[in-house]
Design an enzyme around this catalytic site. Sequence first.
Site, PDB file in Angstrom:
ATOM      1  N   GLU A   1       0.843  -1.201   0.000  1.00 25.55           N
ATOM      2  CA  GLU A   1       0.000   0.000   0.000  1.00 25.55           C
ATOM      3  C   GLU A   1       0.877   1.250   0.000  1.00 25.55           C
ATOM      4  O   GLU A   1       1.356   1.674   1.063  1.00 25.55           O
ATOM      5  CB  GLU A   1      -0.859   0.023   1.261  1.00 25.55           C
ATOM      6  CG  GLU A   1      -1.809  -1.134   1.385  1.00 25.55           C
ATOM      7  CD  GLU A   1      -3.014  -0.769   2.242  1.00 25.55           C
ATOM      8  OE1 GLU A   1      -4.122  -0.833   1.709  1.00 25.55           O
ATOM      9  OE2 GLU A   1      -2.838  -0.377   3.405  1.00 25.55           O
TER      10      GLU A   1
ATOM     11  N   GLY B   1      -6.466   6.623   0.584  1.00 24.64           N
ATOM     12  CA  GLY B   1      -7.485   7.616   0.906  1.00 24.64           C
ATOM     13  C   GLY B   1      -7.326   8.938   0.170  1.00 24.64           C
ATOM     14  O   GLY B   1      -7.959   9.933   0.523  1.00 24.64           O
TER      15      GLY B   1
HETATM   16  C1  PEP Z   1      -6.587   1.199   3.275  1.00 27.09           C
HETATM   17  O1  PEP Z   1      -7.270   1.556   4.209  1.00 27.09           O
HETATM   18  O2  PEP Z   1      -5.754   0.305   3.460  1.00 27.09           O
HETATM   19  C2  PEP Z   1      -6.768   1.823   1.960  1.00 27.09           C
HETATM   20  C3  PEP Z   1      -6.064   1.377   0.963  1.00 27.09           C
HETATM   21  O3  PEP Z   1      -7.669   2.860   1.882  1.00 27.09           O
HETATM   22  P1  PEP Z   1      -8.299   3.483   0.521  1.00 27.09           P
HETATM   23  O4  PEP Z   1      -8.778   2.327  -0.312  1.00 27.09           O
HETATM   24  O5  PEP Z   1      -9.399   4.368   0.980  1.00 27.09           O
HETATM   25  O6  PEP Z   1      -7.191   4.226  -0.174  1.00 27.09           O
END
Ligand code: PEP
Length: 251
Positions: A167, A173
């Site tokens: 990520e 977000g």
């Molecule tokens: C997350 O909370 O791990 C995430 C990837 O959030 P989002 O999809 O909102 O970017």
Amino acid sequence: MRKKVIAGNWKMNKVLAEANQFIDDVKDKIPNNDNVEAIVCAPYVHLPSLVDKAKGTNVKVSAQNMHFEDNGAFTGEVSPVMLKDIGVTHVVLGHSERREYFAETDETVNKKVHAAFNHDLTPIVCVGETLEQREANETKALVGDQVKKALEGLSEAQVAKTIIAYEPIWAIGTGKTASSEDANEVCAHVREVVKEVTSEEIAEQVVIQYGGSVKPANVDELLAQSDIDGALVGGASLESESFLQLVEAGA
Ligand code: PEP
């Protein structure tokens, strides 16, 4: 072939009635096949109710964090023993928000990964770089290091069962998604690192998710990549309809 794993990370959202309603809305619509696994990562207080509601369905229930000790003087914490006891199957560890706001480190993530396996919980281990680190071309070194530290001391069988979520922090977000090629390049690097610390056979089994502004509009392209085996999804997992679309994309 590796199955696709779609995990919805609700973060600190939904009251109990909303959480229960979500399971009622999705439980009979989740595809019943071995290609895809659907997981809901909910706040602690909702977990007993969601586990109960999800019984006999294809929805798995995950915590968003836990302590690494079984019990003791850790006010406000929840242990792996408690999660296992109520029927939780997965736990998200090392999410960037935990690392940023709650002093989670690679060392505590590693302790928690061991604790998860000691109690038969499947860890979803989050790794990822900041925008500054990406711009400084440090992504692969940093993510590789996070992966190695998280997996330190695990048996090969445990590594094979670990879910790793790549990520990029700048994509969480924010509405900004890594291009599917860029995301795949880092996920492929994660698999290389897993291979280095175990073997090709184990690396081929490990599920590697991408996370960062995944939504129904971009999920197909991401899941079509060679090394992306699913998604960890925040915002777009809050609505049952869009969560179902994400799961269907993996089926
Ligand atoms: C997350 O909370 O791990 C995430 C990837 O959030 P989002 O999809 O909102 O970017």
